[in-house]
Motif scaffolding. Sequence first.
Motif, PDB file in Angstrom:
ATOM      1  N   VAL A 160      -6.727   0.278  -0.800  1.00 53.35           N
ATOM      2  CA  VAL A 160      -6.759  -1.138  -0.459  1.00 53.35           C
ATOM      3  C   VAL A 160      -6.276  -1.946  -1.660  1.00 53.35           C
ATOM      4  N   GLN A 161      -5.222  -2.733  -1.441  1.00 53.63           N
ATOM      5  CA  GLN A 161      -4.713  -3.634  -2.464  1.00 53.63           C
ATOM      6  C   GLN A 161      -5.186  -5.047  -2.139  1.00 53.63           C
ATOM      7  N   VAL A 162      -5.856  -5.691  -3.109  1.00 55.96           N
ATOM      8  CA  VAL A 162      -6.417  -7.026  -2.903  1.00 55.96           C
ATOM      9  C   VAL A 162      -5.837  -7.969  -3.948  1.00 55.96           C
ATOM     10  N   ARG A 172      -5.427  -9.085  -9.285  1.00 52.64           N
ATOM     11  CA  ARG A 172      -5.061  -8.000  -8.371  1.00 52.64           C
ATOM     12  C   ARG A 172      -5.963  -6.799  -8.611  1.00 52.64           C
ATOM     13  N   GLU A 213      -3.838  -5.240   7.294  1.00 49.42           N
ATOM     14  CA  GLU A 213      -3.514  -6.294   6.364  1.00 49.42           C
ATOM     15  C   GLU A 213      -4.109  -7.590   6.880  1.00 49.42           C
ATOM     16  N   SER A 235      -5.938 -11.752   5.510  1.00 48.05           N
ATOM     17  CA  SER A 235      -6.282 -12.711   4.472  1.00 48.05           C
ATOM     18  C   SER A 235      -7.603 -13.377   4.834  1.00 48.05           C
ATOM     19  N   LEU A 280      -8.264 -14.549  -0.529  1.00 53.53           N
ATOM     20  CA  LEU A 280      -8.021 -13.122  -0.724  1.00 53.53           C
ATOM     21  C   LEU A 280      -6.986 -12.644   0.289  1.00 53.53           C
ATOM     22  N   THR A 281      -6.011 -11.890  -0.170  1.00 48.12           N
ATOM     23  CA  THR A 281      -5.070 -11.208   0.728  1.00 48.12           C
ATOM     24  C   THR A 281      -5.160  -9.720   0.447  1.00 48.12           C
ATOM     25  N   GLY A 282      -5.093  -8.932   1.491  1.00 50.18           N
ATOM     26  CA  GLY A 282      -5.257  -7.494   1.316  1.00 50.18           C
ATOM     27  C   GLY A 282      -4.338  -6.690   2.201  1.00 50.18           C
ATOM     28  N   LYS A 283      -4.052  -5.477   1.754  1.00 51.99           N
ATOM     29  CA  LYS A 283      -3.249  -4.538   2.516  1.00 51.99           C
ATOM     30  C   LYS A 283      -3.828  -3.150   2.314  1.00 51.99           C
TER      31      LYS A 283
END
Length: 983
Positions: A879-881, A861, A906, A908, A894-897
């Motif tokens: 950005v959170q990955v 993360r 948001e 992926s 990878l998923t991100g918000k």
Amino acid sequence: MPKDGLHQTMLRVEDAPLLTGRGQFFDDLPTPHGTLQAAILRSPYAHARITDISADAARRLAGVHAVLTGEDYASVASPLMVGVKLPIECWPIARDKVRYVGEPVAVVLADDRYLAEDALDLIEVSYDTLAPVIDPLKALADDAPVLHDEMGGNLGADRRFSYGDPDSAFAEADHVVEISVRYPRNSCTPIETYGVLTRWNPHTRSYDVTSNFQGPFSIHPVVARALNVPGNRLRLRTPEDSGGSFGIKQGVFPYIALLSACARLADRPVKWVEDRLEHLTASVSATNRAITLRAAVTAKGRVTALDYDQVEDVGAYLRAPEPATLYRMHGNLCGAYDIANLRVRNRIVMTNKTPTGLNRGFGGPQIYFALERLMQRIAIELGLDPVNVARDNLIPKGAFPYRTASGATYDSGDYQNAFDTALKDGRYDALCQKRDAARAEGRLYGIGLAVAVEPSVSNMGYLSTALTPAERAKAGPKNGAQSCATIAIDPVGSITVQIDSVPQGQGHKTVAASIVAERFGLEPGAITVVAAMDTGKDAWSIAAGNYSSRFAAASAGAVRIAADRLRERIAAIAASQLNARPEDIEFENGKVFIASNPGAALVFARVASTGHWAPGTLPDGIAAPMRETAIWTAPELTAPTDEDGINSSLCHAFIFDFCGVEIDPVTHEARVDHYVTMHDCGTILHEGMVEGQIRGAFAQAVGAALYEEYVYDDDGAFLAGTLADYPVPTVHEIPDLEILHTCTPSPLTPLGAKGVGEGNCMSTPVCIANAVADALAPARGNVDVTLPLSPARIASYLPDEPTAPEGIAQPRPSSGKGLSGQGEARVGAAPQEIWDLLMDADQLAAIIPGAHGVKRLSPTRFLADVTLGVGPVKGRYRVQVGLSDLDAPKSATLTGKAGGALGTGEGSGRVTLTPDGSGGTVIGYSYEAAVGGKVASVGGRLLDGAAKIVIGQFFAALGRRAGDAPQPDGMIARIRGWIGGTR
């Protein structure tokens, strides 16, 4: 000035400073020393609870003086009054919850706007997102998300009305014809946006505000109450010039309250100018409305009753003066038709969209779109000529003054004469022949009609119709509509006029100067007219302002009354000096003389200034002619009756439009081929001004009919936040029109004038819609068309396009805010080296475009602080990955918000690393993402391109970091792949 004559035109006195760049608009005005500039942080979500606001970093930024939130506002001010009694609080800045994209969340005050905007990026807001509701009919469902918990639902009000005997009329009808329509949200987009400059005086505990506020000034007590001061401690001033409004600038008042509280908290003057993106996203728009309308009809097409079911979407809050849009036309629900029986249900619903307000013609476009679509449907279903159906239902000439079923009094008119004159002079028969010839050739050509009554001079009591009789009795009577004008004569006999209508380009100064000059025999250029308003010294009432086409009928009438009173006094003074009777005195060419002996004359300036220089010589009983304030009101504007009858406006103009429209068979564009508009607006005070008002309203109505719509996605994201996605027609898209006139002067206004500034905003959208429906009829029969009639929407009404040949992919539909793509890039480093770079936070910070830093929260993360720009939108995002499905060094998911001041995102993606056989790596990628907030409003056309550019920048930086040293031709190939490699 004869009531049945046309006033001779004069050149506009406003034009010289405007055309030479010397206008005094809001941002041209000087600011006090020490003024702080404000920038507003807005919600990227349509519906969410605010769980935390962290602004310490923003406060530490050099040049920032304060960061203020809803809790700070609440410490010195109160919520805004709600238009109808509801158990909700309407704050100008969010406190615990946000209810629409663009709602203010925090305000930064800094030395300049640039610093304030930079500080917005440093504010971190944590949201707990909630499901939004966008559709007003879905908002009525029991299981719909609730905006205001204290209401227990989204229904703000539900009132039913019955006039005459609609039950019997429907029971006895030969036919019952019904239509269901939706009128969309749109707006008027003036060139100049909102502006507020506000100061707090701690010694007098008062506010001094300058704003390009349009009025109505009934909002003044609303703001004063919100700021917890009496009315005389809120001085509200408007600039001399305003760059358009069309109703929207009444909606600046929540910002007046918000920024005034900021000025008090900071103890400094505060200035704020709204930018274009803010204006589109968060200023007031017209209401969208869902209407089901039924008619009881005889076999010959006479309508005997109407039954309205109206659901009004006011957005997230019911802000004053709403529900004005729903009730302003309450007396006019039968339009120009003689219909004795009426039933109405009005529901007010809240959704996760911007609060609504006044837009040009407010209430009229919504009503006439339903009514005139219904009249066309009646003609079709009964096999009758639409012209005959309209004509046979018109109010007859001998019925005036005519009382409508719901209580309005139509002051004067000859609708049949205007109707038939328009058909003849507008060459309607030739237009029908043209349509028939076009159809014989297989072309899509149609004719539309629209009949409308344009009300003007609103009754201040119409809004209380939203209350029950018992609620009105408790609240006290509200009715009438006062207008004020002051004329002052100085010691050298010069004249200054102060009006109470704040213009935005209509030419009020020219008309007022013309009226006064005519009464005193002077040149209009000798008269100075002041249109800037100052509630601290000028005469005004809650009805003051520029709305509902009230200037010609009311404000100009007050000018005439004040001029007549001064004229009588000056005539009496001259008569005493010339040994004549006052009634024998005439005014002409700057002289005052005896009508029978023009040689016995006095200079006007000398007589007019007598009150200053020689008050002792005034005749007995004659006051000095130094100043006169006239306050005019119409006794006909009474309060609603116990039966809910309401004369909602004083005077009523008549409009009849018809047009020919052809649909391009390839592009599906609707082209207005011929347009005729007939107006009876009573006495015309200035021919050029009237034509300008008609053409201006027509231009905006063409936008509403064919181009403009405020679009929201299901999650509340606003998709029309730039002029690329909210297309406003230019001069190239606006067709010509033919303007015709008849004249039945109003017996109720001082000059016989009626309103004309809003009419085509009411009549033109439905006239064009009827023409498009007629054009589609040969191919599709009855079509329930919806505005705006864009090419894509028209195409949806036509037979389906042929399917693509086998092997040719159909284009993927796009919502305008979703992104997806795939591609590959080649980097001159081995997969393991690339993998190590992607897992290193410090290396990622150097590679990611716009990154300020990357933190590794866990092995899988990351948290990045990034600044990104998309078209006109640039902002800072957290950005959170997260990484999953790891197969080192081959692939990862990878998923991100992301969230920031300008929006959310948001998504992926999947990344694969494959050796290329020569020591390098082929990086394959695919992604799907969705964005919301302001960044979503720029539309897919910019987002897709921006995504490709950012991806290209990332791989270029990755290659450099990995020691890649490509040859020039290799770089060109890679650039080509980055920009055009999406498959």
